[in-house]
Design a protein around this motif. Structure first.
Motif, PDB file in Angstrom:
ATOM      1  N   PRO A 127      48.421  39.391  30.800  1.00 43.49           N
ATOM      2  CA  PRO A 127      48.128  40.065  32.073  1.00 43.49           C
ATOM      3  C   PRO A 127      49.386  40.193  32.940  1.00 43.49           C
ATOM      4  O   PRO A 127      50.127  39.227  33.134  1.00 43.49           O
ATOM      5  CB  PRO A 127      47.111  39.154  32.753  1.00 43.49           C
ATOM      6  CG  PRO A 127      46.581  38.270  31.664  1.00 43.49           C
ATOM      7  CD  PRO A 127      47.694  38.139  30.666  1.00 43.49           C
ATOM      8  N   THR A 175      50.095  41.066  36.571  1.00 38.25           N
ATOM      9  CA  THR A 175      49.310  41.176  37.798  1.00 38.25           C
ATOM     10  C   THR A 175      50.192  41.444  39.005  1.00 38.25           C
ATOM     11  O   THR A 175      51.164  40.733  39.258  1.00 38.25           O
ATOM     12  CB  THR A 175      48.487  39.894  38.022  1.00 38.25           C
ATOM     13  OG1 THR A 175      47.642  39.700  36.881  1.00 38.25           O
ATOM     14  CG2 THR A 175      47.625  40.000  39.274  1.00 38.25           C
ATOM     15  N   LYS A 211      50.215  41.814  43.126  1.00 40.30           N
ATOM     16  CA  LYS A 211      49.471  41.404  44.320  1.00 40.30           C
ATOM     17  C   LYS A 211      50.022  42.161  45.522  1.00 40.30           C
ATOM     18  O   LYS A 211      51.237  42.250  45.711  1.00 40.30           O
ATOM     19  CB  LYS A 211      49.614  39.905  44.557  1.00 40.30           C
ATOM     20  CG  LYS A 211      48.843  39.401  45.765  1.00 40.30           C
ATOM     21  CD  LYS A 211      48.954  37.897  45.913  1.00 40.30           C
ATOM     22  CE  LYS A 211      48.114  37.414  47.071  1.00 40.30           C
ATOM     23  NZ  LYS A 211      48.222  35.959  47.217  1.00 40.30           N
ATOM     24  N   ASN A 232      43.116  53.478  42.431  1.00 39.70           N
ATOM     25  CA  ASN A 232      42.783  52.101  42.753  1.00 39.70           C
ATOM     26  C   ASN A 232      43.401  51.750  44.095  1.00 39.70           C
ATOM     27  O   ASN A 232      44.619  51.839  44.248  1.00 39.70           O
ATOM     28  CB  ASN A 232      43.345  51.196  41.646  1.00 39.70           C
ATOM     29  CG  ASN A 232      42.982  49.758  41.831  1.00 39.70           C
ATOM     30  OD1 ASN A 232      41.889  49.439  42.256  1.00 39.70           O
ATOM     31  ND2 ASN A 232      43.898  48.869  41.494  1.00 39.70           N
ATOM     32  N   THR A 258      44.641  41.993  44.161  1.00 41.28           N
ATOM     33  CA  THR A 258      45.491  42.248  42.998  1.00 41.28           C
ATOM     34  C   THR A 258      44.957  43.402  42.148  1.00 41.28           C
ATOM     35  O   THR A 258      43.801  43.793  42.264  1.00 41.28           O
ATOM     36  CB  THR A 258      45.580  40.997  42.102  1.00 41.28           C
ATOM     37  OG1 THR A 258      44.267  40.663  41.646  1.00 41.28           O
ATOM     38  CG2 THR A 258      46.191  39.820  42.830  1.00 41.28           C
ATOM     39  N   ALA A 259      45.837  43.887  41.278  1.00 43.15           N
ATOM     40  CA  ALA A 259      45.495  44.856  40.240  1.00 43.15           C
ATOM     41  C   ALA A 259      46.332  44.465  39.021  1.00 43.15           C
ATOM     42  O   ALA A 259      47.455  43.973  39.166  1.00 43.15           O
ATOM     43  CB  ALA A 259      45.796  46.277  40.683  1.00 43.15           C
ATOM     44  N   THR A 260      45.779  44.665  37.830  1.00 45.99           N
ATOM     45  CA  THR A 260      46.426  44.162  36.618  1.00 45.99           C
ATOM     46  C   THR A 260      46.562  45.231  35.549  1.00 45.99           C
ATOM     47  O   THR A 260      45.639  45.997  35.305  1.00 45.99           O
ATOM     48  CB  THR A 260      45.612  42.977  36.044  1.00 45.99           C
ATOM     49  OG1 THR A 260      45.551  41.942  37.042  1.00 45.99           O
ATOM     50  CG2 THR A 260      46.236  42.419  34.789  1.00 45.99           C
ATOM     51  N   THR A 312      47.702  45.261  31.397  1.00 43.11           N
ATOM     52  CA  THR A 312      47.839  44.313  30.290  1.00 43.11           C
ATOM     53  C   THR A 312      48.966  44.762  29.370  1.00 43.11           C
ATOM     54  O   THR A 312      49.065  45.937  29.034  1.00 43.11           O
ATOM     55  CB  THR A 312      46.525  44.234  29.486  1.00 43.11           C
ATOM     56  OG1 THR A 312      45.484  43.820  30.365  1.00 43.11           O
ATOM     57  CG2 THR A 312      46.635  43.247  28.345  1.00 43.11           C
ATOM     58  N   ASP A 358      41.177  44.930  39.888  1.00 46.52           N
ATOM     59  CA  ASP A 358      40.657  43.581  39.737  1.00 46.52           C
ATOM     60  C   ASP A 358      39.420  43.441  40.621  1.00 46.52           C
ATOM     61  O   ASP A 358      39.341  44.067  41.682  1.00 46.52           O
ATOM     62  CB  ASP A 358      41.710  42.554  40.153  1.00 46.52           C
ATOM     63  CG  ASP A 358      42.827  42.423  39.123  1.00 46.52           C
ATOM     64  OD1 ASP A 358      42.658  42.903  38.001  1.00 46.52           O
ATOM     65  OD2 ASP A 358      43.870  41.846  39.471  1.00 46.52           O
TER      66      ASP A 358
END
Length: 185
Positions: free
Chosen positions: A69, A71, A73, A114, A121-123, A125, A183
């Motif tokens: 991940p 991530t 923030k 988003n 947060t947003a992630t 991968t 997220d």
């Protein structure tokens, strides 16, 4: 001759109606298309974000492949938009064939838009293919990422126990970065 005059007359009348319809349609004001609320929220800048890497998890359906991940923030005091696929470079020892930087290919499979409120947060991968046992091993030391729509990078330390199979010239490499997902709040 009479049939020809009627045909020409009908064509002239139809043309006049078409011309009138076009000119009145052109003169009539058209309602402005409502802009989506997302368009009003500015994209997150690099300065709005902090970065962390999560713990690598082996994929159950692909032995030797891990998801890491990535991530972001929102550390600003305003809501911003974070969507698309980030740029990711893995940096490590100088590989004699490919050099010290592995530019990861991008897979655009994230959310279309988003919004990230302050503190949330947003992630994205990173999918990593590790070398086969006894294969050539390359372990990055750090990761540089450029958030979508930005030009400045954020940096994080790469997990020291996660080697990467370098496939810089492969058509479909097993290591790549996925699109950003929202997220849960």
């Amino acid at each position: 001759m009479l049939g020809k005059r009627i045909t020409i007359g009908v064509a002239a009348v139809a043309g006049a109606f078409a011309l009138a319809a076009c000119s009145s349609a052109a003169a009539a004001p058209r309602p402005a298309a409502a802009a989506p609320a997302a368009a009003k929220t500015p994209r997150c800048t690099t300065a709005d974000l902090s970065l962390s890497l999560g713990k690598p998890a082996e994929k159950s359906d692909a032995p030797g492949q891990f998801d890491v991940p990535l991530t972001y923030k929102n550390v600003s005091n305003h809501t911003c938009g974070l969507y698309g696929v980030p740029g990711v470079d893995l940096v490590g020892p100088d590989d004699p064939t490919f050099g010290p930087v592995y530019h990861l290919p991008r897979v655009d499979n994230g959310v279309k838009y988003n919004e990230v409120t302050p503190g949330m947060t947003a992630t994205a991968t990173i999918t990593v293919l590790t070398p086969a046992e006894g294969g050539k091993s390359w372990t990055p030391t750090k990761l540089n990422t450029i958030p979508p729509g930005q030009t400045r990078a954020l940096t994080a330390d790469w997990p020291s126990d996660l080697p990467v199979l370098r496939q810089d010239a492969a058509t479909h490499p097993g290591t790549y970065v996925n699109g950003i997902l929202a997220d849960p709040s």
